[in-house]
Design a protein around this motif. Sequence first.
Motif, PDB file in Angstrom:
ATOM      1  N   ARG A 220       0.825  -1.210   0.000  1.00 30.44           N
ATOM      2  CA  ARG A 220       0.000   0.000   0.000  1.00 30.44           C
ATOM      3  C   ARG A 220       0.862   1.265   0.000  1.00 30.44           C
ATOM      4  O   ARG A 220       0.535   2.257  -0.656  1.00 30.44           O
ATOM      5  CB  ARG A 220      -0.902  -0.011   1.226  1.00 30.44           C
ATOM      6  CG  ARG A 220      -1.995  -1.071   1.191  1.00 30.44           C
ATOM      7  CD  ARG A 220      -2.829  -1.010   2.450  1.00 30.44           C
ATOM      8  NE  ARG A 220      -3.898  -2.022   2.442  1.00 30.44           N
ATOM      9  CZ  ARG A 220      -4.722  -2.233   3.454  1.00 30.44           C
ATOM     10  NH1 ARG A 220      -4.601  -1.522   4.578  1.00 30.44           N
ATOM     11  NH2 ARG A 220      -5.648  -3.156   3.366  1.00 30.44           N
ATOM     12  N   ARG A 221       1.967   1.228   0.742  1.00 28.39           N
ATOM     13  CA  ARG A 221       2.800   2.424   0.828  1.00 28.39           C
ATOM     14  C   ARG A 221       3.418   2.776  -0.517  1.00 28.39           C
ATOM     15  O   ARG A 221       3.437   3.945  -0.913  1.00 28.39           O
ATOM     16  CB  ARG A 221       3.899   2.194   1.861  1.00 28.39           C
ATOM     17  CG  ARG A 221       4.821   3.400   2.063  1.00 28.39           C
ATOM     18  CD  ARG A 221       5.930   3.088   3.038  1.00 28.39           C
ATOM     19  NE  ARG A 221       5.402   2.655   4.329  1.00 28.39           N
ATOM     20  CZ  ARG A 221       6.170   2.216   5.320  1.00 28.39           C
ATOM     21  NH1 ARG A 221       7.492   2.168   5.171  1.00 28.39           N
ATOM     22  NH2 ARG A 221       5.617   1.820   6.453  1.00 28.39           N
ATOM     23  N   TYR A 222       3.919   1.771  -1.222  1.00 26.62           N
ATOM     24  CA  TYR A 222       4.606   2.033  -2.489  1.00 26.62           C
ATOM     25  C   TYR A 222       3.743   1.721  -3.701  1.00 26.62           C
ATOM     26  O   TYR A 222       4.236   1.699  -4.825  1.00 26.62           O
ATOM     27  CB  TYR A 222       5.899   1.217  -2.550  1.00 26.62           C
ATOM     28  CG  TYR A 222       6.904   1.664  -1.518  1.00 26.62           C
ATOM     29  CD1 TYR A 222       7.635   2.832  -1.683  1.00 26.62           C
ATOM     30  CD2 TYR A 222       7.093   0.924  -0.355  1.00 26.62           C
ATOM     31  CE1 TYR A 222       8.554   3.242  -0.732  1.00 26.62           C
ATOM     32  CE2 TYR A 222       8.007   1.330   0.611  1.00 26.62           C
ATOM     33  CZ  TYR A 222       8.736   2.501   0.418  1.00 26.62           C
ATOM     34  OH  TYR A 222       9.628   2.909   1.356  1.00 26.62           O
ATOM     35  N   ASN A 223       2.434   1.459  -3.468  1.00 23.16           N
ATOM     36  CA  ASN A 223       1.490   1.253  -4.570  1.00 23.16           C
ATOM     37  C   ASN A 223       1.956   0.128  -5.499  1.00 23.16           C
ATOM     38  O   ASN A 223       2.010   0.270  -6.713  1.00 23.16           O
ATOM     39  CB  ASN A 223       1.284   2.554  -5.355  1.00 23.16           C
ATOM     40  CG  ASN A 223       0.064   2.468  -6.270  1.00 23.16           C
ATOM     41  OD1 ASN A 223      -0.811   1.631  -6.057  1.00 23.16           O
ATOM     42  ND2 ASN A 223       0.005   3.304  -7.256  1.00 23.16           N
ATOM     43  N   VAL A 224       2.312  -0.981  -4.877  1.00 25.45           N
ATOM     44  CA  VAL A 224       2.768  -2.159  -5.619  1.00 25.45           C
ATOM     45  C   VAL A 224       1.858  -3.316  -5.231  1.00 25.45           C
ATOM     46  O   VAL A 224       1.604  -3.537  -4.047  1.00 25.45           O
ATOM     47  CB  VAL A 224       4.232  -2.501  -5.282  1.00 25.45           C
ATOM     48  CG1 VAL A 224       4.673  -3.767  -6.020  1.00 25.45           C
ATOM     49  CG2 VAL A 224       5.129  -1.348  -5.648  1.00 25.45           C
ATOM     50  N   PRO A 225       1.307  -4.059  -6.189  1.00 24.08           N
ATOM     51  CA  PRO A 225       0.460  -5.209  -5.843  1.00 24.08           C
ATOM     52  C   PRO A 225       1.205  -6.192  -4.952  1.00 24.08           C
ATOM     53  O   PRO A 225       2.424  -6.376  -5.072  1.00 24.08           O
ATOM     54  CB  PRO A 225       0.105  -5.819  -7.210  1.00 24.08           C
ATOM     55  CG  PRO A 225       0.244  -4.684  -8.177  1.00 24.08           C
ATOM     56  CD  PRO A 225       1.347  -3.838  -7.649  1.00 24.08           C
ATOM     57  N   VAL A 226       0.450  -6.810  -4.059  1.00 26.61           N
ATOM     58  CA  VAL A 226       1.054  -7.737  -3.095  1.00 26.61           C
ATOM     59  C   VAL A 226       1.695  -8.918  -3.806  1.00 26.61           C
ATOM     60  O   VAL A 226       2.801  -9.344  -3.467  1.00 26.61           O
ATOM     61  CB  VAL A 226      -0.013  -8.225  -2.085  1.00 26.61           C
ATOM     62  CG1 VAL A 226       0.608  -9.190  -1.083  1.00 26.61           C
ATOM     63  CG2 VAL A 226      -0.621  -7.050  -1.360  1.00 26.61           C
ATOM     64  N   ASP A 227       1.013  -9.466  -4.818  1.00 26.39           N
ATOM     65  CA  ASP A 227       1.571 -10.627  -5.508  1.00 26.39           C
ATOM     66  C   ASP A 227       2.854 -10.287  -6.254  1.00 26.39           C
ATOM     67  O   ASP A 227       3.790 -11.094  -6.315  1.00 26.39           O
ATOM     68  CB  ASP A 227       0.529 -11.211  -6.466  1.00 26.39           C
ATOM     69  CG  ASP A 227      -0.009 -10.163  -7.422  1.00 26.39           C
ATOM     70  OD1 ASP A 227       0.268  -8.976  -7.213  1.00 26.39           O
ATOM     71  OD2 ASP A 227      -0.714 -10.537  -8.389  1.00 26.39           O
ATOM     72  N   VAL A 228       2.909  -9.053  -6.833  1.00 24.08           N
ATOM     73  CA  VAL A 228       4.129  -8.637  -7.535  1.00 24.08           C
ATOM     74  C   VAL A 228       5.272  -8.467  -6.548  1.00 24.08           C
ATOM     75  O   VAL A 228       6.407  -8.903  -6.790  1.00 24.08           O
ATOM     76  CB  VAL A 228       3.865  -7.335  -8.314  1.00 24.08           C
ATOM     77  CG1 VAL A 228       5.149  -6.825  -8.958  1.00 24.08           C
ATOM     78  CG2 VAL A 228       2.807  -7.560  -9.382  1.00 24.08           C
TER      79      VAL A 228
END
Length: 425
Positions: A220-228
């Motif tokens: 959430r902090r770095y706007n990156v999907p969890v799976d990625v």
Amino acid sequence: MKFSKQALLGTTVLLGGSVLLYATMHQVLNAPAKPAANSQQVIAKPTTDNQSAISNEPLTADVATEKNLLAQKQKEREQRVAAQEQQAQQYMTEQQRIEAEALARSRAENQLYANKNAANTNSVIASSVTAITQPVVKPRPVDTVAAPPQKQAAVPNSVQNTAQTQSAAKTQSTTQIVATPKPTVTAPVVAQPQPVAKTIPNNPGTYQVKVGEGLIGLSRRYNVPVDVLASVNNLNTTSSLRVGQTITIPTAAQVNRITQQTQAREQQRQNEIARKKQEAEQKKQQALLQQQQEVARKKQEAQLKEQKRQQEIAQKKLEAQQQAQKKQAFQAAQDNLRQARQTVKETDVKGTFGVQVALATDQKKASEITQKLQAAGYKVKTTQTSKGVRIVVGPEKGKVAALALKDKLNNDSRVDVNSGWVLYW
């Protein structure tokens, strides 16, 4: 509206900052004056050039001392006010920063919950979102510190004008500080949830995990999907992180590339599943068709077998009927022969007759036929002719008896005589 823990924490920080700022301003503005001992110490300090010039006048020694004390207090008050202004400005800046961060987190959290609810229910939320109004912190007015009363009679005009000018400047500065309120920041009222543009924070490249942090929070902090994020670090989406563990934060280009690769693999997997499903369906159809063909073949074989069995039964029945008919015909012929012989005895019949049953080509063949006839109980006589060996059954007196003997021979299944004719013996 559902508030998360971060929104509640931001609100608590805002309220705490407001109370702390108010307490600081109140303590600064209501600070007590220095005791008289300080005044005595100030008197003992060496005087400036102006004070020396004033002290040379014998009649204004007390006025000069009072002026010195007043100027010293004025200077100290200005320093305190400047320090208080700087500290208040720092508090105001810090409070604005905290309020802005809390408001941004609250909006992002509310938007995240709104998006999740919209994805789960597939419906448009028509209710208006309650606006989060930032509390307005109004600084308490600072009372202007009045200068102590001066002895007008003993102070010269120049000294009085100087003190009045400094006091007026101080009062104007204090009034300007009090009269300038902090600008009020009010969150706008949102009628309907609008999609918030996601801002991608600066990518640090690598990040060391701190206490209480996990993959979901970092995503959430770095706007990156969890799976990625988990795929880049060779982790599972449910893996726990250790404190101090180094995590690689992918860039936007890497996220797009990994997302495209993941989508391509997912599409390939879906295609493979569809292909295998189609092959399984084809095999199932082929097996069903083969099973139906096998059932039809077995059914046809059973029908043919049943038909053959029925034919055999019919054939046996027909043969039985034929045997019965031959038996009846043989019995009837034998009865006729017995009756004809009886008739011959009772009447005076002239002549002897026999039944020729075969004309063999050689003696061997004639012997075989003769043995078969003799085994059946017939009297047989053979004669040699130009065409072969003649085989005659008899004799019988009277032609009627010879005809009856011929019928018996033709209906006797033991000798297999198909044709025979009566000869004069």
